[in-house]
Design an enzyme around this catalytic site. Structure first.
Site, mmCIF file in Angstrom:
data_model
loop_
_atom_site.group_PDB
_atom_site.id
_atom_site.type_symbol
_atom_site.label_atom_id
_atom_site.label_comp_id
_atom_site.label_asym_id
_atom_site.label_seq_id
_atom_site.Cartn_x
_atom_site.Cartn_y
_atom_site.Cartn_z
ATOM 1 N N ASN A 1 6.445 2.589 -0.858
ATOM 2 C CA ASN A 1 4.991 2.391 -0.866
ATOM 3 C C ASN A 1 4.578 1.132 -0.105
ATOM 4 O O ASN A 1 5.261 0.128 -0.146
ATOM 5 C CB ASN A 1 4.461 2.314 -2.303
ATOM 6 C CG ASN A 1 4.280 3.691 -2.893
ATOM 7 O OD1 ASN A 1 4.738 4.678 -2.298
ATOM 8 N ND2 ASN A 1 3.648 3.767 -4.046
ATOM 9 N N MET A 2 3.456 1.245 0.533
ATOM 10 C CA MET A 2 2.820 0.149 1.257
ATOM 11 C C MET A 2 3.023 -1.200 0.566
ATOM 12 O O MET A 2 3.463 -2.168 1.149
ATOM 13 C CB MET A 2 1.320 0.486 1.293
ATOM 14 C CG MET A 2 0.514 -0.284 2.263
ATOM 15 S SD MET A 2 0.925 0.116 3.953
ATOM 16 C CE MET A 2 -0.073 1.556 4.271
ATOM 17 N N LYS A 3 2.702 -1.212 -0.711
ATOM 18 C CA LYS A 3 2.716 -2.440 -1.499
ATOM 19 C C LYS A 3 4.129 -3.034 -1.664
ATOM 20 O O LYS A 3 4.300 -4.248 -1.700
ATOM 21 C CB LYS A 3 2.117 -2.113 -2.868
ATOM 22 C CG LYS A 3 2.190 -3.232 -3.870
ATOM 23 C CD LYS A 3 1.056 -4.193 -3.677
ATOM 24 C CE LYS A 3 1.294 -5.446 -4.515
ATOM 25 N NZ LYS A 3 0.397 -6.517 -4.143
ATOM 26 N N GLY A 4 5.114 -2.143 -1.780
ATOM 27 C CA GLY A 4 6.479 -2.630 -1.973
ATOM 28 C C GLY A 4 6.713 -3.169 -3.359
ATOM 29 O O GLY A 4 6.072 -2.740 -4.319
#
Lengths: 243, 518
Positions: free
Chosen positions: A125-128
C-alpha cells in the site's frame, strides 16, 4: 576458528534462560516439583521456579530460570538469507530506471483462506509501514494488491494477464501449518501452468523465513521486520541480474 | 470522567447526515429479501439438520424454491401451505423436500385464514422462546450483578469447540466477563451455516448452533460456580448474518459482532445483500436483547490510525443509524474503535485518549467496544504487553463499555492459555490502579486532546455530508470508505437478493417490528 557462546544473564557463560509455560498440574508444592523436574529434563541446571499462577481448570503457569550447559559454535553457523543490499525508495526507482529501463509489475495477494491483509498492505500500500512507503508509491513499480482471500488460481491468472515480474504472497494465519499448505498449492499450480520460471515468486509473513521459502520452492521469503525497501530492492536487483 | 467540550452543531450535522444516508436505503429494506433471510425464517419455524452430505436443510429448501421460481412471496407461505396440505411439521416438510418427495411449488395455496393462523402460532412459539432467553439473561444479571465496565472480553480460538470450552472456563476463572469464540477463517464467505459440533477450522472453529449450545452450557456452569454471569459472543456477519443472529437468539448469546460495512469493505460481500441481511439480523438481535458490536477497528488496521481516525467516527454514526432503523436500543450498540496508532509517534497516547473520549462522548449510552493494538504488536511480547497496558489505561480512564483485551502474543499465534491469563491480570491491575483517577482530572478547553477530538469530528461530519449527497452506494463504488472501491453490483452474494412480490410475508419480521415499535 571456533567461537563458542552460551546464553548471557549477567555473567559471561552463565547460561541463564527465562522460561514461561503452563502445565496441567495443581498450583502447589507438587506442581512446582513437577515443573522443576521438567526443566531439569530439558537439560537445564539449577532450575528455579520464580512464579506460579493458578490458571483454573487444573492448569498452572510457571515462570522459571534455568542455566543451560548447551552452547553453540558461531563459526559453524550457515543461514540462507536474502543477500541483495537494501536500497531506499529513491535509490530503487533510480536503479530500475538505469538497469532495467522499464516499470516492473508486481502482483500481490493474501491467498486462499487467509483474511489478514496487514502483511501485504505493509509492503504494497501507498502508505507502507513504519515510515517506509509501500511499492504503490514507487515510480518504477506497477503494484497491484489483490487483497485477502484470493484463490491461487485468480492470483496466477492476474499475474499472467499483467505479464508480472514478481508475485508477492502473504500468509499471516499459520495455525496447523495452513500457510505451508497454501504456499505449496500456489507453487504447484504455477508449475503446472508453466508460470514458475516466468516471474519471481516471493512470500512473506510473520512465521516465514527465507530458508522456508526456498524449501517451498520460492525465490525469496521475508519474515517479521521486513519492509517494502527490502522487498523492492530484492526484486529490482534480482531482475536486473537476470537480464 | 474526563469531559470533552464538543461542538454540538457538528454533532447534530453529523447525525443528520448519517440519518439521511441510511434513510435513503429504506426502499431496499422494504422491498427486497435474500436467501439467508428466508433461511432464517425456516430456522425460526423450527427447521434444522442437514442432509447426509452435510447440506443444511434450510439451504435445501430455499435452493428448491429458488429453482422453482417460488420464493418471491417468501418461504413461510410455501412451508405453511405444505404443512396444512399434508399434515406435517415444518421439519417434516423440509425432510420430504430433501428426499425429493415433495415439490413445494406444486402445493396448492391453503385457505388464507388457516395459513395465517398456522404461521401466527408457529412464530408466536419461537418468539416466546427467544423472549424467555432474554428474560433468562436479565435474571442472571439480576442474580449475579451487572457486568463490570469496562467488561473484560477475551477470545478463544483453538479450532475445536470442546477445547474452546475448557479455555473459556479457565478465562472466566481468571476474570473474563465476555468470551468470544473465534470463527474459522473464511466462514463469512460460506452461504450456509455448517451443522453440528465442530472440532476443526483455521484460526477458530465454525459458528454452528450446536457449538453455541455447547459453549453456552459451559459458561452457564462456570457462571454459577463464580457467581458472575459470563457473556458469550460470536459473529453474525458474512453471507449468513441473520441466520447466525437467529441461532444466537435461540441459544442465548449475549453479544454479536454484526457489521455489514465490515463485510463489504474487507470481505468483498455485495453491499445490497449484506445491508439488507443486516437490517433483519439487527432486528433479531434487538428482539433478543443481544448487544451488537461493530468492526470500526478495521479501518485503522488497514489505514493510518491518525489520518483516517474520522472514518471510525463516520462509521460509528452510520452504524448507530442503521441500528436504530432495526430497533436496536442505544444501550445495546457496541460501536467499535481501536488503539492502533504507531507507538513510535510522539504523543501517540494523547491522540488515543482524544479518539477514545470522542467515541465515549458521542455515544454516552453505548457499551462501546474498544479494540487493542494489533498492527504494531510484534514478536517482542514484552513490548506488546506494555502497549496493552497503555491501552487498558485509556480504557479505564475513559470508561469504555467492553475492553477487548490485547494479547502479548497477538502477532505470533492464537492465544495460549497463559497469554490470556496474563492479559487479564494486566487489565485487572490497571483497571484497579486508575479506577477513579478520571474523576480527579479535567481537560483544558484548548488542550490538544480537546482540539483533536473536535477536528476528527469535523472531518467525519464533512465526510458524512459528502456521502449523504452522493448516496451510500456511489460513495462505496468511488472508494470513499477505506480507499476500497465496492460497486453496488460487485462482490459476493448479489444473486441471493430478490424483489418481493405483493404477497410477501415474513411473520417474524412483522411481529418483531411491532414489538420493537419500528
Amino acid at each position: 576458528m571456533k567461537n563458542i557462546v552460551k546464553p548471557y544473564g549477567d555473567t559471561l557463560n552463565d547460561g541463564k534462560v527465562q522460561l514461561s509455560f503452563a502445565l496441567p498440574t495443581s498450583n502447589d508444592a507438587r506442581g512446582k516439583e513437577a515443573a522443576r523436574i521438567l526443566i531439569l529434563s530439558m537439560g537445564f541446571e539449577d532450575a528455579e521456579i520464580t512464579c506460579m499462577r493458578d490458571l483454573g481448570e487444573g492448569f498452572t503457569h510457571f515462570i522459571a530460570y534455568g542455566a543451560t550447559s548447551a552452547s553453540v559454535d558461531l563459526s559453524k553457523i550457515k543461514v540462507k538469507i536474502v543477500e541483495t543490499p537494501v536500497m531506499d525508495m529513491t535509490e530503487t526507482d533510480r536503479f530500475i530506471e538505469e538497469n532495467i529501463g522499464r516499470k516492473l509489475t508486481v502482483v500481490g495477494a493474501c491467498i486462499e483462506s487467509d483474511a489478514h491483509t496487514v502483511g501485504i498492505d505493509a509492503i504494497m500500500n501507498m502508505k507502507g509501514y513504519s515510515g517506509r512507503f509501500g511499492l504503490e508509491r514507487y515510480h518504477q513499480f506497477n503494484a497491484v494488491n489483490m487483497g485477502a482471500q484470493v484463490p491461487s488460481e485468480e492470483l496466477l491468472a492476474k499475474a499472467r494477464e499483467l505479464n508480472a515480474d514478481a508475485i508477492l504472497v502473504s500468509q499471516v494465519v499459520t495455525q496447523k501449518n495452513i500457510h505451508v499448505q497454501n504456499l505449496t498449492r500456489l507453487i504447484e499450480l504455477a508449475e503446472a501452468e508453466g508460470l514458475r520460471d516466468k516471474m519471481l515468486f516471493i512470500c512473506g509473513g510473520p512465521r516465514l523465513s527465507h530458508e522456508l521459502a526456498i524449501e517451498l520452492g520460492y525465490d525469496a521469503g521475508f519474515g517479521t521486520g521486513s519492509y517494502a525497501t527490502d522487498v523492492g530492492s530484492y526484486i529490482a536487483i534480482t531482475i536486473a541480474n537476470k537480464k | 470522567m474526563l469531559k470533552l467540550v464538543l461542538d454540538n452543531s457538528l454533532v447534530s450535522r453529523a447525525r443528520d447526515a448519517a440519518a439521511k444516508i441510511t434513510g435513503d436505503l429504506k426502499w431496499l429494506f422494504e422491498s427486497q429479501s435474500s436467501v439467508t433471510i428466508e433461511r432464517t425464517v425456516l430456522r425460526l419455524m423450527g427447521i434444522d439438520g442437514a442432509t447426509e452430505d452435510g447440506k443444511p436443510l434450510p439451504n435445501v429448501v430455499i435452493d428448491h424454491l429458488q429453482e422453482k421460481s417460488a420464493l418471491f412471496s417468501g418461504a413461510a407461505i410455501r412451508i405453511g401451505n405444505a404443512m396444512l396440505k399434508h399434515g406435517l411439521s415444518a421439519q417434516e416438510v423440509a425432510e420430504k423436500v430433501a428426499a425429493g418427495e415433495l415439490d413445494l411449488s406444486a402445493v396448492p395455496a391453503a385457505e388464507p385464514q388457516k395459513l395465517y393462523e398456522l404461521l401466527g402460532k408457529l412464530s408466536d412459539e419461537m418468539l416466546a422462546h427467544i423472549r424467555s432467553q432474554r428474560e433468562n439473561r436479565d435474571s442472571f444479571f439480576e442474580k449475579y450483578g451487572a457486568r463490570r465496565q469496562p467488561a473484560i472480553y477475551v477470545i478463544v480460538a483453538t479450532g475445536n469447540i470442546y477445547e474452546d470450552a475448557t479455555q473459556a472456563r479457565a478465562a472466566a476463572y481468571n476474570g473474563a466477563d465476555v468470551i468470544a469464540v473465534i470463527r474459522s477463517t473464511a466462514q463469512s464467505l460460506l452461504d450456509y451455516v455448517p451443522y453440528g459440533a465442530t472440532t476443526v477450522g483455521f484460526g477458530g472453529t465454525y459458528a454452528t448452533q450446536e457449538n453455541f449450545r455447547i459453549m453456552r452450557k459451559a459458561l452457564d456452569e462456570v457462571s454459577e460456580e463464580l457467581g458472575r454471569y459470563i457473556s458469550l459472543t460470536n459473529y453474525a456477519s458474512g453471507l449468513c448474518m441473520p441466520e447466525i443472529a437467529a441461532m444466537g437468539a435461540i441459544e442465548r448469546l449475549d453479544l454479536m459482532l454484526n457489521d455489514a460495512m465490515y463485510g463489504i469493505l474487507f470481505r468483498d460481500i455485495n453491499p445490497k445483500r449484506t445491508l439488507l441481511d443486516q437490517y433483519f439480523a439487527r432486528m433479531i438481535n434487538a428482539f433478543a436483547g443481544i448487544e451488537i458490536q461493530t468492526g470500526e477497528d478495521n479501518y485503522l488496521t488497514t489505514s493510518d490510525a491518525v489520518e483516517k481516525a474520522y472514518t471510525v467516527t463516520a462509521s460509528q454514526l452510520l452504524n448507530e443509524s442503521f441500528a436504530l432503523l432495526s430497533g436496536v436500543k442505544l444501550n445495546k450498540m457496541g460501536l467499535g474503535h481501536a488503539y492502533e496508532i504507531d507507538p513510535e509517534m510522539e504523543d501517540s497516547f494523547s491522540y488515543e485518549l482524544a479518539h477514545a473520549l470522542l467515541t465515549r462522548t458521542l455515544f454516552p449510552d453505548a457499551p462501546v467496544k474498544y479494540m487493542p493494538p494489533t498492527k504494531f504488536a510484534s514478536g517482542n511480547i514484552f513490548k506488546t504487553h506494555l502497549m496493552d497496558a497503555m491501552f487498558n489505561f485509556v480504557g479505564q480512564l475513559t470508561n469504555q463499555g467492553v475492553q477487548l483485551l490485547g494479547m502479548m502474543t497477538e502477532a505470533i499465534h492464537t492465544p495460549h492459555l497463559v497469554d490470556r491469563s496474563l492479559a487479564i491480570e494486566n487489565a485487572e491491575y490497571i483497571f484497579k490502579a486508575v479506577k477513579n483517577l478520571g474523576d480527579n482530572l479535567e481537560l483544558k478547553p484548548d488542550s490538544f486532546v480537546n482540539n483533536r477530538a473536535n477536528s476528527v469530528l469535523s472531518e467525519a461530519t464533512v465526510f458524512l455530508e459528502k456521502v449523504a449527497k452522493d448516496g451510500m452506494f456511489s460513495a462505496m463504488a468511488n472508494g470513499e470508505f477505506a480507499d476500497i472501491r465496492r460497486p453496488e453490483t460487485g462482490g459476493k452474494g448479489l444473486d441471493g437478493v430478490f424483489q418481493r412480490d405483493e404477497n410477501y410475508y415474513n411473520p417474524f419480521m412483522e411481529k418483531m417490528k411491532e414489538e420493537l415499535g419500528i
